[in-house]
Design a protein around this motif. Structure first.
Motif, PDB file in Angstrom:
ATOM      1  N   ASP A 166     -91.879 -25.605  15.134  1.00 40.63           N
ATOM      2  CA  ASP A 166     -91.010 -25.197  16.243  1.00 40.63           C
ATOM      3  C   ASP A 166     -89.568 -25.007  15.784  1.00 40.63           C
ATOM      4  O   ASP A 166     -88.877 -24.080  16.227  1.00 40.63           O
ATOM      5  CB  ASP A 166     -91.073 -26.236  17.364  1.00 40.63           C
ATOM      6  CG  ASP A 166     -92.445 -26.291  18.026  1.00 40.63           C
ATOM      7  OD1 ASP A 166     -93.242 -25.351  17.814  1.00 40.63           O
ATOM      8  OD2 ASP A 166     -92.718 -27.278  18.738  1.00 40.63           O
ATOM      9  N   GLU A 170     -87.731 -21.365  15.916  1.00 45.72           N
ATOM     10  CA  GLU A 170     -86.548 -21.273  16.771  1.00 45.72           C
ATOM     11  C   GLU A 170     -85.397 -20.579  16.052  1.00 45.72           C
ATOM     12  O   GLU A 170     -84.653 -19.791  16.650  1.00 45.72           O
ATOM     13  CB  GLU A 170     -86.121 -22.678  17.203  1.00 45.72           C
ATOM     14  CG  GLU A 170     -84.880 -22.706  18.086  1.00 45.72           C
ATOM     15  CD  GLU A 170     -84.429 -24.118  18.417  1.00 45.72           C
ATOM     16  OE1 GLU A 170     -83.439 -24.254  19.156  1.00 45.72           O
ATOM     17  OE2 GLU A 170     -85.065 -25.083  17.937  1.00 45.72           O
ATOM     18  N   GLU A 173     -86.783 -16.275  14.429  1.00 49.13           N
ATOM     19  CA  GLU A 173     -87.661 -15.492  15.293  1.00 49.13           C
ATOM     20  C   GLU A 173     -87.964 -14.123  14.681  1.00 49.13           C
ATOM     21  O   GLU A 173     -87.066 -13.402  14.242  1.00 49.13           O
ATOM     22  CB  GLU A 173     -87.015 -15.306  16.669  1.00 49.13           C
ATOM     23  CG  GLU A 173     -87.908 -14.599  17.671  1.00 49.13           C
ATOM     24  CD  GLU A 173     -87.273 -14.496  19.041  1.00 49.13           C
ATOM     25  OE1 GLU A 173     -87.894 -13.870  19.924  1.00 49.13           O
ATOM     26  OE2 GLU A 173     -86.157 -15.038  19.229  1.00 49.13           O
TER      27      GLU A 173
END
Length: 277
Positions: A166, A170, A173
């Motif tokens: 994650d 983040e 992208e």
């Protein structure tokens, strides 16, 4: 009854699929694949492993096959000629490695003939019965060239890997494709890299389509090729969450009980013999 008369190409993952827990191909499976070869099926092995790791394993089949390695970052022809190569850019990897990552997590940068790591990991080394290319302990802050085939993060605690995933996504992208090849292995490749894309390139060379493929897999890095397949088959040892994600697929027995060989014997080889009688 034959599963599909149009099947011309057999595609299989390695770990958890074609390989048993000893990281070898059983004699039964070798025999079945040799029969497929004699019947002129195109064989593609698609794995997350590095090509130098996978090639010695595939030599045990006794005949040449196409190899898709590093989740699609490399394609080798049956004669082992490199057909396709795509690395992650150096600055992209450097940016990922600048993130504060839990030091308990093993980080690996795979290059063409070596892999850099922040720590020795016995479990990773055990995947190679004979180490064909060796890890080198490095300080990732001191590398000059970060370009590589893929990044791997491994830890027994799956939630720690989810947190790393994650954090990377983040901040980056659209730069990467990623997958859990195993619950304890999180892999990042360039955004254009996927097993299904690599297989499509081989199919184009051989003048076949995905509708003519029988595909076996057990992990999330197999998801797209299983979805694209004419017939997709999950191993019984696949995660339950993947089975629920792909409920339309058939399920064969586990890799420990020669699930790939059993399915091919029952649905392809025996069916061909019935048709010839």
């Amino acid at each position: 009854m034959i599963v599909n008369k149009n099947i011309k190409v057999i595609v299989s993952d390695l770990d958890g699929t074609l390989l048993n827990s000893n990281h070898t191909i059983s004699d039964k499976t070798i025999s079945v694949f040799q029969k497929l070869h004699l019947h002129n099926y195109v064989i593609i092995v698609a794995t997350g492993r590095h090509h130098l790791d996978a090639m010695p394993i595939l030599d045990s089949l006794g005949f040449p096959v196409y190899l898709v390695s590093s989740n699609g970052a490399r394609i080798h022809a049956p004669d082992k000629k490199l057909l396709y190569s795509f690395d992650i850019k150096s600055d992209h990897i450097q940016s990922v490695l600048s993130i504060d990552i839990d030091p308990d997590i093993t980080t690996v940068l795979f290059k063409e003939d070596i892999w850099f790591t922040n720590k020795y990991n016995k479990k990773l080394n055990d995947f190679q019965p004979e180490i064909r290319y060796r890890p080198e302990l490095v300080n990732f802050n001191e590398l000059e060239d970060y370009a590589g085939i893929k990044l791997l993060f491994t830890h027994e605690n799956h939630s720690k890997l989810l947190a790393v995933r994650d954090r990377i996504l983040e901040k980056h992208e659209g730069l990467f494709n990623h997958a859990f090849s195993l619950p304890f292995c999180l892999e990042f490749m360039d955004k254009s890299v996927d097993k299904s894309v690599a297989i499509a390139n081989i199919l184009e060379l051989e003048n076949f389509s995905f509708q003519e493929t029988l595909v076996f897999g057990d992990g999330y890095n197999d998801e797209n090729m299983l979805r694209e397949a004419g017939i997709g088959v999950l191993m019984d040892n696949a995660p339950q969450s993947l089975k629920e994600l792909l409920p339309q697929l058939e399920i064969t027995t586990t890799n420990e009980t020669d699930g790939v060989a059993n399915y091919i014997t029952n649905k392809i080889i025996n069916s061909k013999l019935e048709l010839q009688q």
